[in-house]
Write an enzyme that holds these catalytic residues in place. Structure first.
Site, PDB file in Angstrom:
ATOM      1  N   ARG A 161      29.020  37.534 104.309  1.00  0.00           N
ATOM      2  CA  ARG A 161      29.620  36.288 104.783  1.00  0.00           C
ATOM      3  C   ARG A 161      30.303  35.592 103.612  1.00  0.00           C
ATOM      4  O   ARG A 161      29.715  35.414 102.544  1.00  0.00           O
ATOM      5  CB  ARG A 161      28.533  35.391 105.358  1.00  0.00           C
ATOM      6  CG  ARG A 161      29.061  34.198 106.132  1.00  0.00           C
ATOM      7  CD  ARG A 161      27.897  33.403 106.687  1.00  0.00           C
ATOM      8  NE  ARG A 161      27.201  34.165 107.738  1.00  0.00           N
ATOM      9  CZ  ARG A 161      27.516  34.079 109.031  1.00  0.00           C
ATOM     10  NH1 ARG A 161      28.499  33.285 109.406  1.00  0.00           N
ATOM     11  NH2 ARG A 161      26.860  34.760 109.913  1.00  0.00           N
ATOM     12  N   THR A 167      34.623  30.362 103.715  1.00  0.00           N
ATOM     13  CA  THR A 167      35.107  30.288 105.094  1.00  0.00           C
ATOM     14  C   THR A 167      33.989  30.504 106.105  1.00  0.00           C
ATOM     15  O   THR A 167      34.196  30.298 107.301  1.00  0.00           O
ATOM     16  CB  THR A 167      36.176  31.366 105.341  1.00  0.00           C
ATOM     17  OG1 THR A 167      35.548  32.643 105.173  1.00  0.00           O
ATOM     18  CG2 THR A 167      37.325  31.235 104.378  1.00  0.00           C
TER      19      THR A 167
END
Lengths: 252, 473
Positions: free
Chosen positions: A146, A150
């Site tokens: 991840r 963002t």
């Protein structure tokens, strides 16, 4: 994927229903009840038969009191059931042979080459089960993390067999929550020329939301799962789930 | 696609059910064929004779000559009554009469003989001559085809006589008996010479005339000169051989009869055949190819066995509901926990091929063993050895493992052994890779409540080739 879509995943008949489970020879009242897999209507999702034995195995690995050795052993047993089920979706050709006692057996022979691709790191925990069923299988790796800025999944690394486009791919990841990284892994495979219908996605516990996302984006990818759970919590963890699979398998 | 259901779990599918007793009633109507193992109706040979007349060595000579595992000796010494404290004191000063019938616990003896005769397991007491007391442990006699009962009063009790198939009286000169007895008691039983001589004249000799000698008249054979009497020994062993051959023939007839009884029945619902998916058909194809490498054979067989054992777990194990907490905060799951121990018994030698698969599914599975070999001349299955968990009767489920079943003889015998050790029928799951329908029908007609998990149904009476391929010899 919109948040409204996550709230109301399509194709869910009933979330985490109760079931009387036991062998068919026992009357219903002698069969104990447990929570069984959510039923979904997506035709690309195969859920393992909800036998009492499978529920007991899942109970072991869901239980936070289960130690690491047992967690590894019991998750591996379910993974093997998943691999055996997934392999059944591969094509075969008729093949007749003569047995050691000189009888004819109308058998089949496996057709096409396969490979495994694990989504690091939790997916690698499923490689053992794959090796137990297919000894010298090639295994590619994909690392997706991840992105801190963002909060979207980002591809960091991939290493796949050169002829991956000619193979059936068993994509390994034990938990399917929103499906963000698994969908990205499929993007990677597609970009290498693997046809959608040649990908089998093996996973232990899925969320109805994740299954719905797959059905919408890649309806030809076959998902083989042991259990579709009740849903996701506000942090997008599968509930009741089993916690972080990678942590429980590797470090906890 | 239907709309999502916002309701939490615990939904309407849990439902009320009116308890139904019909299933219990229908169980009693299950048709059950009778099967007697080859050790049922055990032949019992009684050997009586004076103390020191050579009964024991005669029995041993007969056993040696036969050299078969199904013939056992039971000494009546095991059945001396436990002594009261004052009797015990008398015994240590050689004042207790061990050579009178009252010293023997005939009721217990008759009970054990009846158990052996009917093919059941019998726990035989152990008696210590040093301590003049019964020991805490017992020894188990199970499944002999022929038993030799030896003791000075082997032909004394009417009830014992009714159970004997052959009655032998061993005869020897009195001075020979005395000298033998002296040597034995001093060397093996820790006595002194004076005590032994005192016992001889006070008890042994009068009792001989009063109780032992009369048994001569009811004996079928009187054997003088003990082990030197080669003719008599070979007469007896010939007779035993004939009895064994007769038993084997009867057992074969029994098996054939069971085949006929059940020829037309459909396969029982308790027989689960593995669903033949592509993978299973593919693996079966590979395993059946005579040119497959042994390494590959073992790999695919182990893989298939693990699937077979998973199926057996689905069928045989019982679970109780439980609620557990998952690592996700405040989340619980309503699942199952195993209820009762699962153990396995492998039928050797073939069953050992299934152990790798078994251990993949249940790594710490306790595993009993039973060596049943088919006599290549007669086709008769023979139980050579067995070792089971002591508490096997309490296990929730017992898997019985054998890669192949043809006539069903070995399976019938193995199930019978488990039942005789207290395992109830519905707790047994027979796990087999290949089986013929005839064998399965035989097994299910005799033991209708056991469960069977089988991968492949093949022609009847297929040669046992799987274990040969797996073990390589």
């Amino acid at each position: 994927m919109s948040s409204t879509h996550l709230d109301r995943p399509s194709g869910v008949l009933q979330r985490a229903p109760s079931g009387h489970l036991g062998p068919s020879y026992k009357p219903k009242e002698e069969k104990p009840t447990a929570t069984v897999s959510t039923e979904v209507t997506h035709s690309n999702v195969t859920i393992l038969p909800q036998t009492p034995q499978l529920i007991a195995l899942l109970t072991m690995i869901r239980n936070k009191a289960t130690n690491r050795a047992d967690f590894i052993f019991y998750s591996n047993r379910i993974n093997r059931l998943l691999v055996e089920e997934a392999l059944n979706h591969l094509p075969v050709l008729p093949h007749t042979i003569t047995t050691p006692v000189d009888r004819t057996y109308n058998g089949v022979k496996f057709e096409g080459k396969i490979c495994g691709v694990s989504i690091m790191r939790a997916g690698e925990a499923m490689e053992q089960a794959l090796r137990e069923c297919c000894r010298s299988v090639r295994i590619g790796k994909i690392l997706i993390q991840r992105d801190e800025e963002t909060s979207k999944p980002r591809l960091f690394y991939d290493k796949l067999p050169e002829d991956v486009s000619q193979r059936w791919v068993l994509l390994l990841d034990p938990m399917l929550a929103t499906g963000g990284s698994a969908l990205m892994a499929i993007d990677v495979l597609r970009s290498k020329g693997v046809p959608e219908e040649h990908i089998l996605f093996l996973n232990l516990i899925a969320s109805p939301e994740g299954a719905a996302n797959f059905a919408q984006r890649y309806p030809k990818v076959r998902i083989v799962t042991a259990f579709v759970d009740q849903g996701l919590n506000e942090k997008n963890y599968i509930v009741p789930g089993l916690g972080d699979f990678g942590d429980r398998y590797y470090t906890l | 696609m239907t709309s999502p259901n916002p309701e939490p779990p615990l939904s309407p599918t849990t439902l009320q059910c009116t308890p139904r007793r019909a299933s219990a009633a229908s169980d009693h109507r299950v048709q059950r064929a009778h099967y007697s193992p080859p050790w049922a109706n055990t032949s019992i040979i009684g050997i009586a004779g004076s103390s020191g007349s050579g009964k024991t060595s005669l029995s041993h000579a007969i056993i040696r000559e036969l050299n078969l595992p199904w013939v056992v000796i039971m000494s009546m010494d095991s059945f001396y009554r436990p002594l009261m404290p004052e009797q015990s004191a008398a015994a240590f000063s050689n004042e207790y009469d061990f050579d009178a019938p009252e010293a023997i616990d005939f009721d217990n003896l008759v009970e054990k003989l009846r158990q052996v005769k009917s093919g059941q397991k019998a726990n035989i007491p152990l008696y210590s001559f040093e301590k003049h007391a019964r020991l805490d442990r017992t020894t188990t006699i199970y499944s002999p085809h022929v038993m030799i009962l030896e003791g000075i009063f082997a032909l004394h009790d009417e009830r014992v006589l009714d159970l004997l198939d052959l009655k032998i009286f061993a005869e020897a000169d009195a001075d020979l008996c005395l000298s033998r007895r002296l040597l034995r008691d001093v060397r093996e039983r820790g006595r002194d010479i004076e005590g032994c001589v005192k016992q001889w004249f006070r008890f042994v000799k009068p009792n001989f005339h009063k109780f032992v000698e009369p048994q001569r008249h009811i004996a079928d054979i009187i054997v003088p000169r003990g082990i030197e009497n080669k003719v008599a020994i070979s007469m007896v062993t010939d007779r035993i051989h004939k009895t064994l051959a007769q038993k084997s023939r009867l057992h074969q007839v029994e098996l054939k009869r069971l085949g006929k009884v059940s020829e037309d029945d459909p396969l029982s619902a308790n027989v689960s055949i593995l669903h033949h998916t592509n993978q299973i058909r593919g693996i079966n194809t590979l395993l059946s190819r005579p040119d497959l490498d042994r390494e590959d054979f073992i790999f695919y067989f182990d893989r298939l066995t693990a699937i077979l054992i998973e199926k057996a777990c689905d069928i045989g194990l019982t679970f109780k509901p439980c609620r557990i907490s998952t690592p996700v905060p405040n989340e619980t799951y309503r699942g199952f926990a195993l209820d009762g121990e699962v153990s396995a018994v492998v039928i050797l030698r073939g069953g050992s091929c299934l152990e790798t698969g078994l251990k993949r599914v249940i790594p710490d599975c306790r595993t009993g063993r039973m060596l049943i070999q088919t006599n290549f001349r007669t086709g008769e299955p023979e139980l050579h050895f067995y070792k089971l968990a002591l508490d096997i009767a309490e296990h929730g489920c017992v898997f019985l493992l054998d890669p192949q079943m043809s006539s069903g003889g070995a399976a019938l015998m193995a199930v019978r052994v488990l039942l005789d050790h207290g395992v109830s029928e519905e707790r047994i799951v027979f796990v087999v890779y290949m089986a013929g329908k005839m064998g399965l029908r035989r097994l299910m007609s005799v033991f209708p409540e056991i469960r069977v998990v089988v991968c492949r149904i093949v022609e009847d009476l297929e040669r046992r080739w799987v274990e040969q391929r797996y073990l390589g010899c």
